[in-house]
Design an enzyme around this catalytic site. Structure first.
Site, PDB file in Angstrom:
ATOM      1  N   CYS A  43     -27.595 -38.287 -22.916  1.00 30.93           N
ATOM      2  CA  CYS A  43     -28.218 -39.447 -23.552  1.00 30.93           C
ATOM      3  C   CYS A  43     -29.359 -38.982 -24.471  1.00 30.93           C
ATOM      4  O   CYS A  43     -29.968 -37.940 -24.252  1.00 30.93           O
ATOM      5  CB  CYS A  43     -28.764 -40.369 -22.469  1.00 30.93           C
ATOM      6  N   CYS A 107     -31.247 -45.770 -17.463  1.00 28.71           N
ATOM      7  CA  CYS A 107     -30.696 -45.620 -18.818  1.00 28.71           C
ATOM      8  C   CYS A 107     -30.768 -46.949 -19.580  1.00 28.71           C
ATOM      9  O   CYS A 107     -30.118 -47.925 -19.204  1.00 28.71           O
ATOM     10  CB  CYS A 107     -29.246 -45.116 -18.756  1.00 28.71           C
TER      11      CYS A 107
HETATM   12 ZN   LIG Z   1     -29.848 -43.194 -21.380  1.00 25.58          ZN
END
Ligand SMILES: [Zn+2]
Length: 224
Positions: A43, A107
């Site tokens: 990410c 997230c």
């Molecule tokens: Zn993330």
């Protein structure tokens, strides 16, 4: 000329310390090119610095970071899909032996998709359409009836599972996996505890590997 002062300071530190002690390595990489065995997909979140987490240096891993560490399904090159381009380069040209999708706790990208599916809408022109890639895994978590932290964990871990499924939708990846030239893996990083969980694909469970033997998929070369 103006530049980000903090970055200049950090870069100069890198130049004096890291580069100075690995001059030969940088020269070799420049002259002979890269031959990483591992591709990491993570990410963009600043709290999940993959190279630091896995303690790897230049030339060791080929990395893609995007919002929520997603692998979109194969669309045969119909859209400008930078993750697919990186996958093709890593598998077809660099011949990496492992692809690891690394999701993480808290997230924001996964939360945005979850919120959207729960009817909360935000004026995001690009985020909503991108995180919709994670929809199938998140829908499954929502259908399970999980709530709160458990729902969050399930949505984040299902998103990793779904990206692994999408990986296998690319012919060149499925083909390399079939012949044993390539393995695909899922991992989940807990930011607060800095713990790493690897997906046991046979049992379909994330296993804490933080304090066990270091996983064989990661080259153990030390750099600093
Ligand atoms: Zn993330």
């Amino acid at each position: 000329m103006q530049f980000v002062k903090n970055l200049v300071n950090k870069y100069q530190h890198f130049l004096k310390k890291e580069r100075e002690s690995h001059k030969e390595l940088y020269r070799e990489l420049a002259q002979n090119g890269q031959k990483p065995e591992v591709m990491l997909i993570g990410c963009s979140d600043s709290r999940v610095p993959l190279e630091q987490i896995f303690n790897v240096g230049p030339g060791e891993v080929f990395t893609v970071r995007n919002v929520a560490a997603l692998v979109p399904p194969d669309d045969q090159g119909r859209t400008r899909n930078s993750t697919a381009a990186a996958l093709e380069y890593a598998v077809e040209h660099l011949k990496v032996k492992h692809i690891v999708v690394v999701g993480h706790s808290q997230c924001g990208g996964v939360a945005a998709c979850t919120d959207h599916l729960q009817g909360k809408t935000f004026p995001n022109q690009y985020i909503d359409s991108w995180v919709a890639v994670a929809k199938p895994g998140i829908e499954k978590a929502l259908q399970s009836g999980a709530q709160g932290a458990d729902l969050q964990l399930q949505t984040e871990q299902n998103t990793i599972r779904h990206s692994l499924q999408n990986l296998m939708g690319y012919d060149f990846i499925a083909g390399a996996v079939k012949t044993g030239e390539l393995e695909i893996h899922g991992a989940y990083f807990d930011i607060e505890k800095a713990r790493l969980f690897a997906l046991d694909q046979e049992k379909d469970q994330f296993v804490d590997i933080s304090y066990k033997e270091e996983p064989s998929i990661v080259n153990n070369r030390k750099f600093c």
